[in-house]
Every structure is written in structure tokens, then in C-alpha cells.
Design a protein around this motif. Structure first.
Motif, PDB file in Angstrom:
ATOM      1  N   ALA A 132       0.827  -1.212   0.000  1.00  0.00           N
ATOM      2  CA  ALA A 132       0.000   0.000   0.000  1.00  0.00           C
ATOM      3  C   ALA A 132       0.859   1.259   0.000  1.00  0.00           C
ATOM      4  CB  ALA A 132      -0.943  -0.008   1.207  1.00  0.00           C
ATOM      5  N   ALA A 133       1.897   1.275   0.824  1.00  0.00           N
ATOM      6  CA  ALA A 133       2.755   2.466   0.933  1.00  0.00           C
ATOM      7  C   ALA A 133       3.487   2.750  -0.370  1.00  0.00           C
ATOM      8  CB  ALA A 133       3.752   2.303   2.075  1.00  0.00           C
ATOM      9  N   ARG A 134       3.765   1.722  -1.161  1.00  0.00           N
ATOM     10  CA  ARG A 134       4.444   1.926  -2.445  1.00  0.00           C
ATOM     11  C   ARG A 134       3.561   2.671  -3.437  1.00  0.00           C
ATOM     12  NH1 ARG A 134       7.418  -3.273  -4.532  1.00  0.00           N
ATOM     13  NH2 ARG A 134       8.068  -1.710  -6.037  1.00  0.00           N
ATOM     14  N   ARG A 135       2.280   2.779  -3.161  1.00  0.00           N
ATOM     15  CA  ARG A 135       1.358   3.522  -4.039  1.00  0.00           C
ATOM     16  C   ARG A 135       1.579   5.026  -3.949  1.00  0.00           C
ATOM     17  NH1 ARG A 135      -1.177   0.002  -7.533  1.00  0.00           N
ATOM     18  NH2 ARG A 135      -1.663  -1.903  -6.418  1.00  0.00           N
ATOM     19  N   GLY A 136       2.156   5.488  -2.864  1.00  0.00           N
ATOM     20  CA  GLY A 136       2.366   6.913  -2.666  1.00  0.00           C
ATOM     21  C   GLY A 136       1.749   7.368  -1.352  1.00  0.00           C
ATOM     22  N   PRO A 137       1.685   8.687  -1.127  1.00  0.00           N
ATOM     23  CA  PRO A 137       1.160   9.206   0.143  1.00  0.00           C
ATOM     24  C   PRO A 137      -0.257   8.715   0.462  1.00  0.00           C
ATOM     25  CG  PRO A 137       2.189  10.966  -1.118  1.00  0.00           C
ATOM     26  CD  PRO A 137       2.158   9.765  -2.009  1.00  0.00           C
ATOM     27  N   GLY A 138      -1.102   8.599  -0.546  1.00  0.00           N
ATOM     28  CA  GLY A 138      -2.465   8.120  -0.305  1.00  0.00           C
ATOM     29  C   GLY A 138      -2.485   6.674   0.147  1.00  0.00           C
ATOM     30  N   GLY A 139      -1.658   5.842  -0.460  1.00  0.00           N
ATOM     31  CA  GLY A 139      -1.582   4.435  -0.067  1.00  0.00           C
ATOM     32  C   GLY A 139      -1.013   4.280   1.329  1.00  0.00           C
ATOM     33  N   ARG A 140      -0.008   5.086   1.633  1.00  0.00           N
ATOM     34  CA  ARG A 140       0.592   5.052   2.975  1.00  0.00           C
ATOM     35  C   ARG A 140      -0.444   5.467   4.022  1.00  0.00           C
ATOM     36  NH1 ARG A 140       5.544   5.043   5.397  1.00  0.00           N
ATOM     37  NH2 ARG A 140       5.755   6.386   7.211  1.00  0.00           N
ATOM     38  N   TRP A 141      -1.208   6.500   3.716  1.00  0.00           N
ATOM     39  CA  TRP A 141      -2.260   6.961   4.628  1.00  0.00           C
ATOM     40  C   TRP A 141      -3.302   5.862   4.832  1.00  0.00           C
ATOM     41  CZ3 TRP A 141      -7.477   7.647   3.499  1.00  0.00           C
ATOM     42  CH2 TRP A 141      -8.226   8.270   4.499  1.00  0.00           C
ATOM     43  N   ALA A 142      -3.740   5.224   3.735  1.00  0.00           N
ATOM     44  CA  ALA A 142      -4.743   4.161   3.839  1.00  0.00           C
ATOM     45  C   ALA A 142      -4.213   3.006   4.680  1.00  0.00           C
ATOM     46  CB  ALA A 142      -5.138   3.668   2.448  1.00  0.00           C
ATOM     47  N   ALA A 143      -2.954   2.641   4.483  1.00  0.00           N
ATOM     48  CA  ALA A 143      -2.363   1.544   5.249  1.00  0.00           C
ATOM     49  C   ALA A 143      -2.362   1.864   6.739  1.00  0.00           C
ATOM     50  CB  ALA A 143      -0.945   1.262   4.757  1.00  0.00           C
ATOM     51  N   LYS A 144      -2.001   3.101   7.077  1.00  0.00           N
ATOM     52  CA  LYS A 144      -1.964   3.486   8.489  1.00  0.00           C
ATOM     53  C   LYS A 144      -3.360   3.484   9.103  1.00  0.00           C
ATOM     54  CE  LYS A 144      -0.190   6.901  11.742  1.00  0.00           C
ATOM     55  NZ  LYS A 144      -0.328   5.924  12.800  1.00  0.00           N
TER      56      LYS A 144
END
Length: 133
Positions: A73-85
């Protein structure tokens, strides 16, 4: 044309403020218009890791799938990192209300952070887990 009532205008102002704050959180350098798509794809990565964990049904694989979902998820970018958290924190909060202890939750969160910060999920890979995972 009718005027908005006081409660309706308050809701609209709060919504506008929330959007502005989200814009600041995403950072000025980030391409903000990509954030929602990254978050959705990151959420899908987290779901896929969860589904794979359930499908694999492999002893001691929980931390690996936590790390892998957050990593992908974090490799997707800031949005993916936010979703993962958000998903990881929410899942751990819900598990905290159930039968799981704090030490298990702390270990899960460590695996979540490891993956989200770019660490190799294979650090947590249990011996013998099929390669397709």
C-alpha cells in the motif's frame, strides 16, 4: 432562493475546513489529485493481503501479511501510505476490544510500521509459506 439555516452552514464550513486540512496534510509537493486513487489502491492492497492470509491459513504468518499489506500500500504513494496506516490502526483498535492481548497488537503494529516504511516483508515470512504469497 432560500438561505441556509445555521446548522447547515456550520456543516458546510466544517466540510470546507476538513478539505483544506486534508490538502495541507498531503503536503505541498505531493500531487494532491492522485491521493484519493492511491488511497483506494492502497486499501485494495491491504484487502488482498488479508484475503491471502485467510486463504493461506499458515501458522505464524500474521506478521508477514501485516508487513506485506502495508508495504504494498505504501508503495502507491502518500495516499496508499495513509490508507495503510488508517486501516492498520483501525484493525488493531478493534482487536484491542476483542480477545487479543496488547503484546500481540504491539507486534502487529511493529510489522505494520516495518512494511509501511519500506522494510522487506520477508523479514516476517514464516518457514514453508508457499511462494505464491
Amino acid at each position: 432562493m432560500t438561505e441556509l439555516s445555521e446548522p447547515e452552514s456550520s456543516v458546510i464550513m466544517k466540510l470546507i475546513l476538513a478539505v483544506l486540512v486534508l490538502g495541507l496534510v498531503v503536503e505541498a509537493q505531493a500531487q494532491w489529485y492522485r491521493f484519493p486513487g492511491q488511497a483506494i489502491r492502497g486499501g485494495n492492497d491491504m484487502l488482498r493481503a488479508y484475503q491471502d492470509m485467510r486463504k493461506a491459513n499458515w501458522k505464524d504468518s500474521d506478521k508477514y501479511f501485516h508487513a506485506r499489506g502495508n508495504h504494498d500500500a505504501a508503495r502507491r504513494g502518500p495516499g496508499g501510505r495513509w490508507a495503510a496506516k488508517v486501516i492498520s490502526d483501525g484493525r488493531e483498535a478493534l482487536q484491542g476490544l476483542s480477545r487479543h492481548g496488547n503484546s500481540d497488537s504491539a507486534a502487529d503494529q511493529a510489522a505494520n510500521r516495518w512494511g509501511r516504511n519500506g522494510g522487506d516483508p520477508n523479514r516476517y515470512r514464516p518457514r514453508g509459506l508457499p511462494k505464491r504469497y
